[in-house]
Design a protein around this motif. Structure first.
Motif, PDB file in Angstrom:
ATOM      1  N   ARG A 159      -6.388   0.985   8.420  1.00  0.00           N
ATOM      2  CA  ARG A 159      -6.688   1.029   6.988  1.00  0.00           C
ATOM      3  C   ARG A 159      -5.551   0.418   6.173  1.00  0.00           C
TER       4      ARG A 159
ATOM      5  N   THR B  37      -2.233   3.321  -7.063  1.00  0.00           N
ATOM      6  CA  THR B  37      -2.116   1.884  -7.261  1.00  0.00           C
ATOM      7  C   THR B  37      -1.869   1.549  -8.730  1.00  0.00           C
TER       8      THR B  37
ATOM      9  N   ALA C  25     -11.553   3.091  -3.837  1.00  0.00           N
ATOM     10  CA  ALA C  25     -11.481   2.505  -2.501  1.00  0.00           C
ATOM     11  C   ALA C  25     -10.162   2.814  -1.803  1.00  0.00           C
ATOM     12  N   CYS C  26      -9.185   3.301  -2.543  1.00  0.00           N
ATOM     13  CA  CYS C  26      -7.857   3.571  -1.970  1.00  0.00           C
ATOM     14  C   CYS C  26      -7.508   5.057  -1.942  1.00  0.00           C
TER      15      CYS C  26
ATOM     16  N   ASP D   2      -5.951  -2.769   3.674  1.00  0.00           N
ATOM     17  CA  ASP D   2      -5.824  -2.565   2.231  1.00  0.00           C
ATOM     18  C   ASP D   2      -4.485  -2.998   1.658  1.00  0.00           C
TER      19      ASP D   2
END
Length: 226
Positions: free
Chosen positions: A184, A56, A16-17, A188
């Motif tokens: 975004r 991440t 998702a990142c 996020d």
């Protein structure tokens, strides 16, 4: 000047990142991407330069992400071969950790940051605004062996580093962040802006400068592996 072949080592573990890896890869001309967490590995014989992306993941989370130890070995090989390398955010941290530095968790930063460039003649920062976009929760508290600080922020001394002899540069900030990514980043990473904003940055210039450095060096200056 021949356009160099640059390998983009994508390090994101959360699908998702991955947008930040996509954005950074999109800035790199003639890019060859490899997904490091998915066990893809670069062919260094054909690489004129390498870019290590953000993630991440934490460089110290070796139990959960055992590939981080392998990437540390990759960094040391890049230094030995003298292949020009740019580490971004997680790439900054893992490069310093690979060379004996220390990375620790800290308060999360997600905003434009004003930095001080320690060396006015550093070609990587040519034409770069001192306001750069940063999203990170980990910091390099002790640079790696032979790594010298080339940019600092008021909260973070080793904000960018350079190897003293090998063509290795690392930056904590994200050169791929532009105003197009603001929504975004807010969604996020809780991105915030005050008197500084993404409209004030030209951090993409960093990738242009790195590409030019790689092109100027050419293949002829690379050393054989030790």
């Amino acid at each position: 000047m021949t356009e160099p072949t640059l390998v983009v080592v994508r390090n994101e573990v959360d699908s998702a990142c991955e947008f930040h890896c996509d954005a950074l890869e999109g800035l790199v001309p003639n890019a060859q991407a490899v997904d490091y967490p998915a066990d893809e590995r670069p062919d260094l014989e054909d690489a004129d330069g390498v870019v290590l992306t953000g993630s991440t993941a934490g460089v110290y989370e070796t139990d959960e992400y055992p590939w981080t130890e392998d990437q540390k070995r990759l960094v040391r090989e890049l230094v030995d071969r003298e292949i020009p390398t740019l580490g971004v955010c997680f790439g900054h941290q893992i490069a310093n950790a690979a060379l004996g530095g220390t990375v620790e968790a800290a308060e999360t930063t997600s905003r434009p940051v004003e930095v001080t460039f320690e060396d006015g003649d550093e070609p990587l920062f040519d034409g770069l605004s001192p306001v750069v976009p940063a999203t990170h929760g980990d910091v390099v508290t002790e640079p790696g062996d032979e790594m010298t600080v080339i940019a600092s922020a008021d909260y973070y001394r080793a904000f960018a580093t350079r190897h003293r002899t090998a063509p290795l540069w690392t930056v904590q900030f994200h050169p791929e962040y532009t105003a197009d990514l603001r929504a975004r980043l807010e969604a996020d990473f809780d991105w915030t802006e005050d008197e500084r904003s993404l409209d004030d940055v030209n951090a993409t210039r960093l990738v242009e400068n790195f590409t030019a450095i790689v092109a100027e060096r050419g293949n002829g200056e690379r050393s054989a592996p030790l």
